[in-house]
Design an enzyme around this catalytic site. Structure first.
Site, PDB file in Angstrom:
ATOM      1  CD  GLU A 185      75.413  14.441  44.735  1.00 53.11           C
ATOM      2  OE1 GLU A 185      75.591  15.110  43.700  1.00 53.11           O
ATOM      3  OE2 GLU A 185      76.066  13.417  45.006  1.00 53.11           O
TER       4      GLU A 185
ATOM      5  CG  HIS B 107      76.178   9.117  43.748  1.00 57.17           C
ATOM      6  ND1 HIS B 107      76.525   9.241  42.420  1.00 57.17           N
ATOM      7  CD2 HIS B 107      76.630  10.238  44.356  1.00 57.17           C
ATOM      8  CE1 HIS B 107      77.141  10.398  42.242  1.00 57.17           C
ATOM      9  NE2 HIS B 107      77.221  11.013  43.398  1.00 57.17           N
TER      10      HIS B 107
ATOM     11  CG  HIS C  61      82.171  10.965  43.860  1.00 56.18           C
ATOM     12  ND1 HIS C  61      82.216  11.736  44.993  1.00 56.18           N
ATOM     13  CD2 HIS C  61      80.907  11.061  43.393  1.00 56.18           C
ATOM     14  CE1 HIS C  61      81.030  12.266  45.211  1.00 56.18           C
ATOM     15  NE2 HIS C  61      80.208  11.871  44.265  1.00 56.18           N
TER      16      HIS C  61
ATOM     17  CG  HIS D  41      78.966  13.856  39.949  1.00 60.65           C
ATOM     18  ND1 HIS D  41      77.804  14.523  40.214  1.00 60.65           N
ATOM     19  CD2 HIS D  41      79.262  13.210  41.094  1.00 60.65           C
ATOM     20  CE1 HIS D  41      77.431  14.299  41.468  1.00 60.65           C
ATOM     21  NE2 HIS D  41      78.296  13.508  42.026  1.00 60.65           N
TER      22      HIS D  41
END
Lengths: 239, 239, 239, 239
Positions: free
Chosen positions: B77, B96, B98, B166
């Site tokens: 990603e 990024h 989660h 996500h």
């Protein structure tokens, strides 16, 4: 009466205990009144409580001016401490924190209430200070003397004051007693929130609050908890 | 300006700090813009953030192509990073993640909002990116350049974007500032969820968000938190 | 039959195991009936359970009088232990605790019920003792013999009794079995609370409670759990 | 093909990884199909997973009879493993657990559903096995071959089966893949419960479940997570 060096060492320990027990994190601070001069108080330089050593402790007048100009940053919110020591001659120790336990009450405005025997240590009334009432929309920081005085007025003769969208300030007649009130008010907040999810929650009765609150701050429970927290911290720091 | 070696060391540290503070787990990644070439960025090879060492850091163009073909896997990603650096010249660091804190908002669609003074660091608007709007039913991974560009458009001029089902992506003007935004947006999410269970929750006022948000990213709070997180990590790694 | 020294060592271990597994914190206490004299019991001096060593263990008559006058404090609530040993000749071990898991039930008054196969170890009935019924508004502490006797009557032939706004008391036929009941009643409380937030919760059927409860206290499950808890504690203490 | 010694070592590691990541506690167990004889499987003697060493691993036929009569206890519920290996020739690894994450679903009967991209690893259907349907009120233990066969039928072609008031059983095509499904089904359960408290929760779309589920079990994500869990365990065990 402890010496100034002893007072510094104990205040550093109290900082690290309250960090280790989850009351304090990156922010928040703990102070104690000067052991021989009630017109001064001790507070660390701007540093996270878990990291405080005796050498970090500075001395302030009750106007929150440093007695010796320090090298580096001071906490921006030290007026919380000075204004409370001015307004409350009985108070020997102060902790300002943003613990995750109390914040849901500071955010929702739901009243924090003593719900179990250890929570009675908070006292019957936990005032809620809304900075907007006197100062409108601010950065939510308590940095000006008038803000500190307003908070001290809201605290009044009580032991814990919630601060809207910000955290709590806890006071006591000694570092150990204040730590007891701080830890068990956080625990009461967690229990009240979790009981709230099971059903309607009411506080203890007024007589229970008075009796259990008086029992909890006797020497035996406070000494037991202080030994426990100190031993846990020592083990964690020895790793 | 830091050297490339210094930038690699600091990026590895930021990875491990954000893992240790619970923002990142097996997955998620952190990048920083190249210290002397704004057309490149640094990001680790495909490895969990807690394990990242300076030798794991690779160099990419803003098209997310490796400058030197690497041995082994790259993050699938990485366009998230490249596309944001292209769209936002002011941004120096991207994470990024989660985290368990934000996922309940990504799943329920309930809006994440700044609810306390530290949460104001997120800014007033936290956009919600629904990949289906442009791409229909996908594997929820942001692997294609057009997906990365869509996410960067959704982020717009803001600091945190939630990604449906996500996770979140957080940006900042330095690694330290981005880490501050990442940690305290997770904390705000936890507090908002817990306050929600006590009663109705509203955000801070717009003026409070602006004032408190500006205060939080001043050098003093950011330095205090970074020292705290780094010390905690060092102690954990010394075990 | 264990010697008195062996009994002291095992009781100290049980204290530290139940602290390490989260049943006990600064407060709470654990006792065992004297290995050769059923008219006496063993209990630590006033100290937090995590810190208890064999040398801390004192000997008491069932009237909760110390056999040898101790140096320093004794637990204020030791009548809980003496009165239960008097009322329940089958009981060999007692734990009184304030664990965060059960308190939401003690506060809300919602009935704790066995909801999974391990929770069946609590038995079908978990009585709820409200000190006000006989004593009105108190400090919520169980310090007087008549309070201890009232609690023992409420416990009756059962294994766990909840105490309004205070905590729980758990009994067993051995230290290991009592520890099993204590740990898995706390776990059942957590699961019941979390299931409650998903939807309506009912208990196991009466036959399931009887069958699963009998299975759980067979030698194999108890030995497996005791080895597990002891190994975890040993690893934590070796740090 | 790994040797038997390698398979034993890896199975012991998988036990300790799943304990360290919070899937297993005092109870629960993990097995793997014999590396060269598909008619046998490997499973530890009766011991908590966190404590399992290669020497604890025993060999069983698919009827769950030990190939060599062991010294000491065997797990009472090993038919879960044998019956699934009989019914599912594709399955290479099985874990039965009682994790706190899934139990609220096993108690409330609310359907566990994939709610985020990592949860898609569970597959679209997570069957719910109610032992009462075939066996009436039991001790909730799966000890008889017919109970194991019934559970295997309920699992069908899926990856995770919830067991009413008891726990879950997870299967996979390798130990690593099964561990991935086990960890991320627990995580999905936590997220679904917390999202549920914010508002209405729906699953991913069928296409998202299929696409994200396929992506997650590719070599790269599984290898990244396995390295992460193994490193975390090694650090914890080195203390």
């Amino acid at each position: 009466m402890p010496t100034l060096d002893e007072a510094r060492a104990k205040l550093a320990l109290a900082n690290r205990i309250l960090a280790h027990e989850g009351v304090l994190d990156a922010f928040g601070h703990v102070s104690v009144r000067h052991p021989s001069d009630p017109g001064r108080y001790l507070l660390a330089r701007s540093r996270s409580p878990e990291l405080i050593e005796p050498a970090d402790i500075l001395e302030f007048t009750l106007d929150s001016e440093p007695v010796v100009p320090p090298i580096g940053f001071m906490y921006g919110e030290r007026v919380i401490h000075g204004c409370i020591y001015q307004a409350r001659p009985d108070v020997v120790a102060v902790c300002h924190h943003h613990s995750r336990a109390v914040l849901p009450f500071c955010i929702s405005g739901i009243a924090l209430q003593p719900v179990d025997h250890l929570g009675a240590t908070m006292g019957a009334v936990i005032p809620f200070w809304d900075q907007r009432d006197e100062f409108g929309d601010t950065d939510l920081i308590v940095a000006k003397p008038e803000e500190g005085r307003s908070l001290a007025r809201a605290l009044g003769p009580h032991w814990v004051v919630l601060m809207r969208r910000h955290g709590a300030t806890v006071v006591g007649l000694s570092l150990e007693e204040m730590a007891f009130r701080a830890v068990f008010s956080c625990r009461n907040a967690e229990l009240q929130r979790e009981a709230h999810m099971l059903g309607a929650v009411s506080p203890l009765t007024p007589v229970e609050i008075r009796k259990a609150g008086a029992f909890n701050v006797e020497p035996r429970p406070i000494a037991r908890a202080w030994e426990y927290w100190g031993t846990r911290l020592r083990k964690a720091e020895a790793v």
